[in-house]
Design a protein around this motif. Structure first.
Motif, PDB file in Angstrom:
ATOM      1  N   ILE A 116      66.041  41.074  24.701  1.00 57.17           N
ATOM      2  CA  ILE A 116      64.686  40.982  25.263  1.00 57.17           C
ATOM      3  C   ILE A 116      63.958  42.328  25.147  1.00 57.17           C
ATOM      4  O   ILE A 116      62.758  42.384  24.857  1.00 57.17           O
ATOM      5  CB  ILE A 116      64.733  40.479  26.730  1.00 57.17           C
ATOM      6  N   ILE A 117      64.698  43.433  25.332  1.00 55.68           N
ATOM      7  CA  ILE A 117      64.087  44.752  25.226  1.00 55.68           C
ATOM      8  C   ILE A 117      63.790  45.074  23.761  1.00 55.68           C
ATOM      9  O   ILE A 117      62.735  45.634  23.432  1.00 55.68           O
ATOM     10  CB  ILE A 117      65.013  45.824  25.850  1.00 55.68           C
ATOM     11  N   GLN A 118      64.717  44.697  22.878  1.00 56.41           N
ATOM     12  CA  GLN A 118      64.487  44.894  21.437  1.00 56.41           C
ATOM     13  C   GLN A 118      63.191  44.220  20.999  1.00 56.41           C
ATOM     14  O   GLN A 118      62.393  44.805  20.261  1.00 56.41           O
ATOM     15  CB  GLN A 118      65.639  44.288  20.626  1.00 56.41           C
ATOM     16  N   GLN A 119      63.004  42.984  21.451  1.00 58.33           N
ATOM     17  CA  GLN A 119      61.836  42.225  21.011  1.00 58.33           C
ATOM     18  C   GLN A 119      60.540  42.872  21.482  1.00 58.33           C
ATOM     19  O   GLN A 119      59.552  42.915  20.738  1.00 58.33           O
ATOM     20  CB  GLN A 119      61.925  40.772  21.516  1.00 58.33           C
ATOM     21  N   ARG A 120      60.547  43.407  22.693  1.00 51.94           N
ATOM     22  CA  ARG A 120      59.352  44.091  23.199  1.00 51.94           C
ATOM     23  C   ARG A 120      59.012  45.292  22.324  1.00 51.94           C
ATOM     24  O   ARG A 120      57.842  45.566  22.046  1.00 51.94           O
ATOM     25  CB  ARG A 120      59.586  44.549  24.636  1.00 51.94           C
ATOM     26  N   ALA A 121      60.050  46.007  21.904  1.00 53.57           N
ATOM     27  CA  ALA A 121      59.819  47.176  21.057  1.00 53.57           C
ATOM     28  C   ALA A 121      59.271  46.753  19.694  1.00 53.57           C
ATOM     29  O   ALA A 121      58.350  47.374  19.158  1.00 53.57           O
ATOM     30  CB  ALA A 121      61.110  47.966  20.898  1.00 53.57           C
ATOM     31  N   LYS A 122      59.835  45.705  19.147  1.00 55.14           N
ATOM     32  CA  LYS A 122      59.398  45.231  17.823  1.00 55.14           C
ATOM     33  C   LYS A 122      57.968  44.684  17.864  1.00 55.14           C
ATOM     34  O   LYS A 122      57.244  44.730  16.869  1.00 55.14           O
ATOM     35  CB  LYS A 122      60.371  44.171  17.298  1.00 55.14           C
ATOM     36  N   ASP A 123      57.576  44.183  19.044  1.00 57.11           N
ATOM     37  CA  ASP A 123      56.229  43.619  19.191  1.00 57.11           C
ATOM     38  C   ASP A 123      55.184  44.695  19.494  1.00 57.11           C
ATOM     39  O   ASP A 123      53.985  44.394  19.508  1.00 57.11           O
ATOM     40  CB  ASP A 123      56.210  42.580  20.324  1.00 57.11           C
ATOM     41  N   ASN A 124      55.642  45.930  19.757  1.00 58.34           N
ATOM     42  CA  ASN A 124      54.713  47.003  20.130  1.00 58.34           C
ATOM     43  C   ASN A 124      54.253  47.751  18.877  1.00 58.34           C
ATOM     44  O   ASN A 124      55.070  48.360  18.167  1.00 58.34           O
ATOM     45  CB  ASN A 124      55.405  47.965  21.109  1.00 58.34           C
ATOM     46  N   ALA A 125      52.969  47.719  18.631  1.00 57.53           N
ATOM     47  CA  ALA A 125      52.425  48.310  17.406  1.00 57.53           C
ATOM     48  C   ALA A 125      52.608  49.822  17.329  1.00 57.53           C
ATOM     49  O   ALA A 125      52.576  50.403  16.241  1.00 57.53           O
ATOM     50  CB  ALA A 125      50.942  47.959  17.282  1.00 57.53           C
ATOM     51  N   LYS A 126      52.788  50.466  18.473  1.00 60.71           N
ATOM     52  CA  LYS A 126      52.925  51.923  18.475  1.00 60.71           C
ATOM     53  C   LYS A 126      54.339  52.385  18.097  1.00 60.71           C
ATOM     54  O   LYS A 126      54.546  53.558  17.803  1.00 60.71           O
ATOM     55  CB  LYS A 126      52.588  52.478  19.865  1.00 60.71           C
ATOM     56  N   ILE A 127      55.306  51.468  18.129  1.00 57.45           N
ATOM     57  CA  ILE A 127      56.694  51.843  17.867  1.00 57.45           C
ATOM     58  C   ILE A 127      57.050  51.609  16.409  1.00 57.45           C
ATOM     59  O   ILE A 127      56.795  50.536  15.855  1.00 57.45           O
ATOM     60  CB  ILE A 127      57.656  51.079  18.798  1.00 57.45           C
ATOM     61  N   LYS A 128      57.641  52.633  15.806  1.00 61.06           N
ATOM     62  CA  LYS A 128      58.128  52.535  14.422  1.00 61.06           C
ATOM     63  C   LYS A 128      59.615  52.881  14.426  1.00 61.06           C
ATOM     64  O   LYS A 128      60.066  53.715  15.209  1.00 61.06           O
ATOM     65  CB  LYS A 128      57.349  53.477  13.512  1.00 61.06           C
ATOM     66  N   PHE A 129      60.371  52.252  13.541  1.00 61.61           N
ATOM     67  CA  PHE A 129      61.826  52.440  13.521  1.00 61.61           C
ATOM     68  C   PHE A 129      62.243  53.261  12.305  1.00 61.61           C
ATOM     69  O   PHE A 129      61.748  53.047  11.190  1.00 61.61           O
ATOM     70  CB  PHE A 129      62.529  51.081  13.497  1.00 61.61           C
ATOM     71  N   VAL A 130      63.142  54.202  12.544  1.00 62.55           N
ATOM     72  CA  VAL A 130      63.728  54.997  11.467  1.00 62.55           C
ATOM     73  C   VAL A 130      65.226  54.682  11.484  1.00 62.55           C
ATOM     74  O   VAL A 130      65.974  55.184  12.328  1.00 62.55           O
ATOM     75  CB  VAL A 130      63.489  56.506  11.671  1.00 62.55           C
TER      76      VAL A 130
END
Length: 306
Positions: free
Chosen positions: A184-198
């Motif tokens: 559930i926390i992962q999905q919130r991060a993926k849905d947030n436009a300000k977050i980018k993953f490295v």
């Protein structure tokens, strides 16, 4: 001995406060010693939504304050001081603080854990100048800036989400290709436009002279180095136990976490350990509180048998 207490609790996080509530209600002469603010790591968490009884969630500081007030209502004495040494002496313990010595028949260690360091160049030099281990404490300093969060567990992703309130961009840097955080926390991060993953990356150096200017990254698959420009680095790569006071008295595992039985008893009679300090499968507020209740009850029985 005028200042002999039944119990000293060292550490005022959720576990220590819960132990204090149970000990005070059992009419044990108890003092809780806390070196900073009550609440431990929980008090640095912006939002806790999985603690029972708060369907809308509650902030870490507010939960800590409620626990502290509840403990004081039952008569728990809380002392704000730093414990320098714990020494067994004649079937009791001497607790030396920065200002006094207190004697106790039993001790509950609730000293918790502290953030694990990256151990890279620039981390020490720029600590407090862009390097942080607490987004709740320091996030507001990065309004409109770019920050990196190092880690992939619940704490890392939750704090990354918190940082989006202030930062323009938040990079989550993780050594694997997927997060370890709950779905559930992962999905919130993926849905947030300000977050980018490295992905597949580790930080090998924090760049900057007087303030953080960026991080040097290493691709764990091929060893390639690259730089990422950020103004802040928030480190969430795990914790290390704060077991220095008892590491020579009780048995620990190879990482320093204290070994206990199901009643929170350590290998040294009269010393109990709870919460993030002890070896356990799950380190959460709810398990720390459970440990504290069990330990205080076990102390009561231990004192009866002395």
């Amino acid at each position: 001995m005028d200042n002999l207490k039944d119990l000293i609790i060292i550490g005022g996080g959720p576990g220590g406060l819960a132990a204090g509530i149970y000990a005070a209600r059992a009419d044990l002469k108890t003092v809780l010693i806390e070196k900073g603010m009550p609440g431990g790591l929980a008090a640095t968490t912006e939002f806790i939504e999985n603690y029972p009884g708060f369907p809308e969630g509650i902030s870490g500081p507010e939960l800590a304050m409620k626990m502290e007030n509840q403990a004081k209502r039952f008569g728990l004495e809380i002392v704000y001081d730093y414990v320098e040494k714990l020494t067994p002496q004649d079937k009791c313990f001497v607790i030396k603080t920065g200002s006094t010595e207190i004697y106790a028949r039993a001790v509950i260690m609730a000293t918790g854990a502290s953030p694990q360091l990256l151990g890279v160049q620039g981390e020490d030099e720029l600590h407090g100048r862009g390097v942080s281990y607490c987004a709740t404490c320091d996030g507001a300093f990065f309004r409109g800036k770019k920050v990196a969060v190092v880690g992939g567990g619940d704490a890392a992703v939750e704090e990354a989400l918190f940082l989006t309130k202030f930062a323009e961009e938040v990079y989550i840097i993780h050594r694997r290709g997927e997060l370890r955080a709950t779905k559930i926390i992962q999905q919130r991060a993926k849905d947030n436009a300000k977050i980018k993953f490295v992905w597949h990356s580790t930080v090998v150096k924090i760049i900057g002279s007087t303030m953080v200017e960026g991080v040097q990254l290493k691709d764990v698959r091929n060893g390639e180095l690259s730089n990422l420009q950020v103004n802040g680095v928030f480190v969430y790569v795990g914790t290390r136990p704060s077991s220095e006071l008892v590491k020579d008295l009780v048995k620990t595992d190879e990482r320093g976490y204290v070994l206990t039985d199901e009643n929170m008893r350590t290998s040294y009679p009269g010393i109990f350990a709870i919460g993030d300090l002890r070896q356990k499968a799950l380190r959460q507020v709810v398990t720390a509180v459970s440990d504290g209740a069990i330990a205080a009850t076990a102390v009561e029985k231990y004192l009866e048998e002395l």
